[in-house]
Design an enzyme around this catalytic site. Structure first.
Site, mmCIF file in Angstrom:
data_model
loop_
_atom_site.group_PDB
_atom_site.id
_atom_site.type_symbol
_atom_site.label_atom_id
_atom_site.label_comp_id
_atom_site.label_asym_id
_atom_site.label_seq_id
_atom_site.Cartn_x
_atom_site.Cartn_y
_atom_site.Cartn_z
ATOM 1 N N ARG A 251 -0.594 2.399 -1.199
ATOM 2 C CA ARG A 251 -1.167 1.372 -2.057
ATOM 3 C C ARG A 251 -1.739 1.928 -3.367
ATOM 4 N NH1 ARG A 251 1.705 -0.217 1.052
ATOM 5 N NH2 ARG A 251 1.405 -1.782 2.674
ATOM 6 N N SER B 125 -2.896 -9.435 2.446
ATOM 7 C CA SER B 125 -3.699 -8.501 3.249
ATOM 8 C C SER B 125 -4.979 -8.131 2.511
ATOM 9 C CB SER B 125 -2.892 -7.241 3.566
ATOM 10 O OG SER B 125 -1.782 -7.545 4.380
ATOM 11 N N GLU C 94 -8.016 -3.888 0.049
ATOM 12 C CA GLU C 94 -6.695 -3.845 -0.582
ATOM 13 C C GLU C 94 -6.634 -4.863 -1.720
ATOM 14 O OE1 GLU C 94 -2.048 -4.609 0.658
ATOM 15 O OE2 GLU C 94 -3.340 -3.490 2.021
#
Length: 297
Positions: A173, A219, A289
């Site tokens: 990420r 998410s 996230e």
């Protein structure tokens, strides 16, 4: 800063510059305040002009599809950059796809499939646009951008640069972009094959396990090494937890929901409560996230 002073702080562009634009309608959560200035460059050259000419120190925030973003209720100061138009082109080649930063991930997957190319099916399971996907090395269903990325073109204050996947140092990420750089397009390699079965499978899995029709941001927390964030959240008793109009999804508890009248502050506070409960229960600290940007009201 006055409107006149701000106009002098932003270089003359061929694209559109607007003041005080409400951002909530542009985000998947449908929350948040206004942009001090919303700028839509006409093309990559216009974008470079903006980056090179904006007053030093003025905040510049890139707003993609805003699918994994909470904009705080006080809005975003400075320049909010929204790419569209010329940045949305998708071109299929013999062994890959070149896509503009504003192209939706699912659109790229569909173009590849229509061209008889496979390997990019996972993109149909990622909400958002290509620019954001590159910037955060987005991934789903066992694949990440770094598995398929050849290069990305990035606008900087000195012009356009083309960086290989290796140069971007993609990790979980995360991508390392030049300071102040903005992704404008990228190329992904693919191979001949029928992508339709896998895309059908991914879409069915999303529909069955995620609140895809809700006001959500995807998410919420990253998966800790060797763990699943949703399982930690569930074990800590957070499934269905609410704060005001914000709720932890009962269908997939790594998703936060705006049930209809949530504020950005309620969503963020609920996320922090989830983090605290998971830490207390398991000793594991969850990392966000979803990006949270802007000024609290």
């Amino acid at each position: 800063m006055s409107a006149r002073a701000m106009q002098h702080a932003i270089p003359h562009l061929r694209g559109r510059v607007r003041a005080g634009v409400a951002l909530a309608p542009l985000t998947w959560f449908r929350v948040g305040g206004a942009a001090e200035w919303l700028v839509r460059p006409a093309d990559a050259e216009d974008l470079v002009t903006l980056l090179a000419g904006v007053t030093p120190g003025m905040p510049v925030t890139v707003l993609g599809a805003a699918s994994n973003l909470i904009i705080r209720d006080g809005g975003l100061p400075g320049v909010v950059l929204r790419l569209g138009g010329a940045f949305g082109e998708v071109v299929a080649e013999a062994d890959g796809v070149v896509a503009g930063a504003a192209a939706l991930d699912v659109t790229v997957a569909e173009h590849a499939a229509a061209a008889g190319l496979s390997g990019l099916e996972f993109l149909c399971g990622i909400p958002g646009s290509i620019g954001g996907a590159v910037a955060m090395n987005a991934g789903a269903y066992g694949s990440e951008l770094r598995d398929v990325l050849d290069w990305a073109e990035v606008a900087t204050v000195t012009g356009l640069v083309r960086l290989s996947a290796e140069a971007l140092r993609l990790s979980y990420r995360h991508a390392v972009l030049p300071e102040g750089g903005v992704v404008v397009r990228a190329r992904f390699h693919a191979r001949p094959g029928d992508a339709a079965p896998r895309m059908t499978e991914i879409r069915a899995a999303r529909e069955a396990t995620q609140p895809v029709r809700a006001r959500t941001g995807g998410s919420t927390f990253k998966n800790p090494p060797g763990q699943k964030a949703w399982a930690l959240i569930d074990a800590a008793g957070c499934r269905g937890l609410t704060r005001g109009g914000a709720q932890v999804s009962e269908k997939h508890c790594n998703f936060l929901l705006n049930t209809g009248n949530a504020t950005a502050a309620e969503l963020e506070a609920l996320g922090e409560e989830v983090r605290a409960r998971v830490l207390d229960h398991s000793g594991i600290s969850l990392d966000w996230e979803i990006k949270r940007l802007g000024v609290a009201a």
